[in-house]
Write an enzyme that holds these catalytic residues in place. Structure first.
Site, PDB file in Angstrom:
ATOM      1  N   PHE A  22      85.793  65.865  83.930  1.00 58.82           N
ATOM      2  CA  PHE A  22      85.096  65.099  83.295  1.00 58.82           C
ATOM      3  C   PHE A  22      83.953  66.186  82.321  1.00 58.82           C
ATOM      4  O   PHE A  22      84.036  66.951  82.715  1.00 58.82           O
ATOM      5  CB  PHE A  22      84.197  64.535  84.085  1.00 58.82           C
ATOM      6  CG  PHE A  22      85.693  63.826  85.092  1.00 58.82           C
ATOM      7  CD1 PHE A  22      86.136  63.097  85.921  1.00 58.82           C
ATOM      8  CD2 PHE A  22      85.082  64.859  87.039  1.00 58.82           C
ATOM      9  CE1 PHE A  22      86.827  62.748  86.847  1.00 58.82           C
ATOM     10  CE2 PHE A  22      85.779  64.085  87.870  1.00 58.82           C
ATOM     11  CZ  PHE A  22      87.407  63.001  87.688  1.00 58.82           C
ATOM     12  N   ASP A  23      83.883  64.905  81.544  1.00 61.87           N
ATOM     13  CA  ASP A  23      82.837  65.610  80.617  1.00 61.87           C
ATOM     14  C   ASP A  23      81.408  65.400  80.572  1.00 61.87           C
ATOM     15  O   ASP A  23      80.037  65.161  80.516  1.00 61.87           O
ATOM     16  CB  ASP A  23      82.851  64.799  79.430  1.00 61.87           C
ATOM     17  CG  ASP A  23      83.618  65.466  78.076  1.00 61.87           C
ATOM     18  OD1 ASP A  23      84.249  66.613  79.019  1.00 61.87           O
ATOM     19  OD2 ASP A  23      84.467  64.716  77.084  1.00 61.87           O
ATOM     20  N   ASN A  24      81.160  64.199  81.719  1.00 67.66           N
ATOM     21  CA  ASN A  24      80.348  63.533  82.126  1.00 67.66           C
ATOM     22  C   ASN A  24      79.604  63.260  83.789  1.00 67.66           C
ATOM     23  O   ASN A  24      81.259  62.592  84.440  1.00 67.66           O
ATOM     24  CB  ASN A  24      79.097  62.389  81.513  1.00 67.66           C
ATOM     25  CG  ASN A  24      80.340  62.033  80.225  1.00 67.66           C
ATOM     26  OD1 ASN A  24      79.570  62.609  78.745  1.00 67.66           O
ATOM     27  ND2 ASN A  24      81.358  61.001  80.060  1.00 67.66           N
ATOM     28  N   GLN A  56      77.888  66.929  80.312  1.00 64.37           N
ATOM     29  CA  GLN A  56      76.257  66.132  80.215  1.00 64.37           C
ATOM     30  C   GLN A  56      76.179  65.424  82.007  1.00 64.37           C
ATOM     31  O   GLN A  56      76.777  64.822  82.942  1.00 64.37           O
ATOM     32  CB  GLN A  56      76.639  64.020  78.945  1.00 64.37           C
ATOM     33  CG  GLN A  56      75.145  63.433  79.790  1.00 64.37           C
ATOM     34  CD  GLN A  56      75.388  62.635  78.974  1.00 64.37           C
ATOM     35  OE1 GLN A  56      74.365  62.229  77.626  1.00 64.37           O
ATOM     36  NE2 GLN A  56      76.684  62.227  78.128  1.00 64.37           N
ATOM     37  N   LYS A 246      86.033  59.641  80.958  1.00 65.59           N
ATOM     38  CA  LYS A 246      85.594  61.625  81.243  1.00 65.59           C
ATOM     39  C   LYS A 246      84.625  60.951  82.434  1.00 65.59           C
ATOM     40  O   LYS A 246      83.628  62.580  82.140  1.00 65.59           O
ATOM     41  CB  LYS A 246      85.595  61.654  80.016  1.00 65.59           C
ATOM     42  CG  LYS A 246      86.793  61.518  79.303  1.00 65.59           C
ATOM     43  CD  LYS A 246      87.975  62.928  79.825  1.00 65.59           C
ATOM     44  CE  LYS A 246      87.531  64.118  79.783  1.00 65.59           C
ATOM     45  NZ  LYS A 246      88.789  64.862  80.104  1.00 65.59           N
TER      46      LYS A 246
END
Lengths: 307, 307
Positions: A22-24, A56, A246
């Site tokens: 994941f990015d968030n 994030q 993500k």
């Protein structure tokens, strides 16, 4: 929908896989980051790690008693630096709902609040006048012949009731709120559905149980703005421009946090067991709630397992 | 079951037919005999007429805030002579339930009350100690670290919660009541299901809406003792030795009073329109509530039409 069996974050490879996926990361706060006034172990380190990796972090809370500004202060008290635009509270999402969906006119339409300061603060930032809420005259015992909220008549500018958790809830507040709900043109917004509120090792009544009382007396159903309602997710996704696949929801409640992530089509969910759920509940197949993609004894295990 | 079309008591023959059909009349009080502090027209004359005709009058109220003794005083304040054994209140029927069904031990088992004085008074007459209720320490704002009801621990002698209408309901009372309800061995009794409470031309929250809040927070369902629950009727029928077919329930609510009479198999029901119902509601066929056998603008029409 076939769910995969929940993966426990209990070693280096599961922690690494979780981070890489994941990015968030959307975090519930109470029960995940802290319990009341106590920060949970390795939370600060986990958040720092995410920042270092360019991920994030977004904080999503059903607590309506505080505004986003008050939440920033709470993070600061733990030595964690968070900006207001990272925070989405049910007080804020209720105000967004009043503005964007109900389209009430700032400076003209008013809101009657049955709840704490966070709701009025978020509404005020959008230019809305509110009445009720923390007005100390509502702390007085109720007397139908003396209540200033009755003997002077209802305020005809009120177009919406926003109800949430209120540790000063009393018959006076319930009785006046009900008068506004008896007007069919007045909208009925509930901050969040949680029936209980864990605090200091006890389970106390939550927003949902108070709102339920108003719903029962008025024969009306509120629109809920907090998790798992997708209004909250829509607000977050559009303002943060999130790629759903993500993004991962991290929470301590299956029927609000995990449901919120699953129904919102996020790429993943992480259930932590520092709140009200148990490992058995995380693993059981149950029509009443979805299962998480990942679970962990505590959020800090993500960091600890990588050391 | 085929219901006959409701007959309106609006002339001498319908009034006479109504009186001739029954030996026993069960009256709801608020909304039927009086509205708050105002006796309704020709109520006294109607009750005198029944007495002269050798009919039995019984008063059945879902109001749990008063004991039967307090109700006698209320009748006396209107110049109506009624004895305690003619009165069945939901406070009394809740106490009967605690004694005869739950079989709690007087002097040993205790009851936690979320409600007004009537409940404690009726329990005390049967020898039961109760806590909570009107204790002024519950009027204080709730603080989990200071509440004497928490910091000294829950009372292990409490075996039952009785919840009813409480015009001093607040978060402190709800929070402590919830602690007792979290103990599965503690029974959960609700005095009555009415979601609203008409007073002085307003509709305020009723017992049912408060009890609903506790049910929501605890995930439990209470046993209700007031109308339309048949526990109340069983208590009346057995202590008064009533012949059901010669008994008539008189009330102002379809879903409590009239349901109570119909489901209890009484010979008839009379709906009066001095409370919350309308003529349209009395006549409509609706799966949600039964229709009355008779209806009248007011109870006093029985007397007035015979003059």
């Amino acid at each position: 929908m076939t769910e995969s069996y929940p993966v426990k974050i209990s070693n280096k490879s599961t922690a690494q896989e979780f981070l890489d996926s994941f990015d968030n990361f959307l975090f519930d706060c109470d029960g995940v980051l802290w319990l009341g006034k106590h920060l949970l172990p390795y939370v600060k380190e986990t958040l720092s790690l995410l920042e270092k990796l360019g991920k994030q972090a977004i904080f999503v809370t059903n607590n309506s008693t505080k505004s986003r500004a008050a939440y920033c202060k709470k993070f600061a008290s733990f030595g964690i630096d968070v900006t207001q635009d990272q925070i989405f509270s049910s007080s804020y999402s209720s105000a967004v709902y009043v503005r964007d969906f109900l389209k009430l006119k700032p400076g003209v339409d008013k809101v009657w609040i049955c709840g704490e300061a966070g709701i009025a603060e978020e509404l005020a930032l959008m230019g809305y006048d509110s009445i009720g809420g923390t007005d100390p005259r509502l702390d007085e015992p109720f007397d139908a012949e003396r209540s200033p909220f009755l003997i002077n008549g209802l305020d005809p500018a009120v177009r919406c009731v926003v109800a949430g958790l209120d540790s000063k809830i009393n018959y006076h507040r319930l009785a006046i709120t009900l008068q506004y709900l008896q007007k069919p043109e007045v909208h009925f917004v509930g901050t969040n559905v949680d029936s209980t509120y864990p605090q200091k090792g006890y389970i106390f009544p939550g927003a949902g149980s108070v709102i339920n009382s108003l719903a029962c007396a008025s024969g009306r159903e509120p629109i809920y703005c907090g998790k798992p309602n997708q209004n909250m997710l829509n607000t977050i996704v559009s303002s943060k421009n999130l790629q759903l696949s993500k993004s991962c929801m991290v929470g301590d409640r299956l029927n609000t946090d995990i449901r919120f992530g699953v129904e919102g089509g996020l790429g993943g969910t992480l259930l932590v067991l520092t709140g009200i759920e148990t490992e058995d509940r995380a693993l059981e197949e149950n029509a009443e709630h979805p299962r998480p993609k990942y679970y962990a004894e505590k959020l800090g295990d993500v960091y600890e397992n990588l050391q």
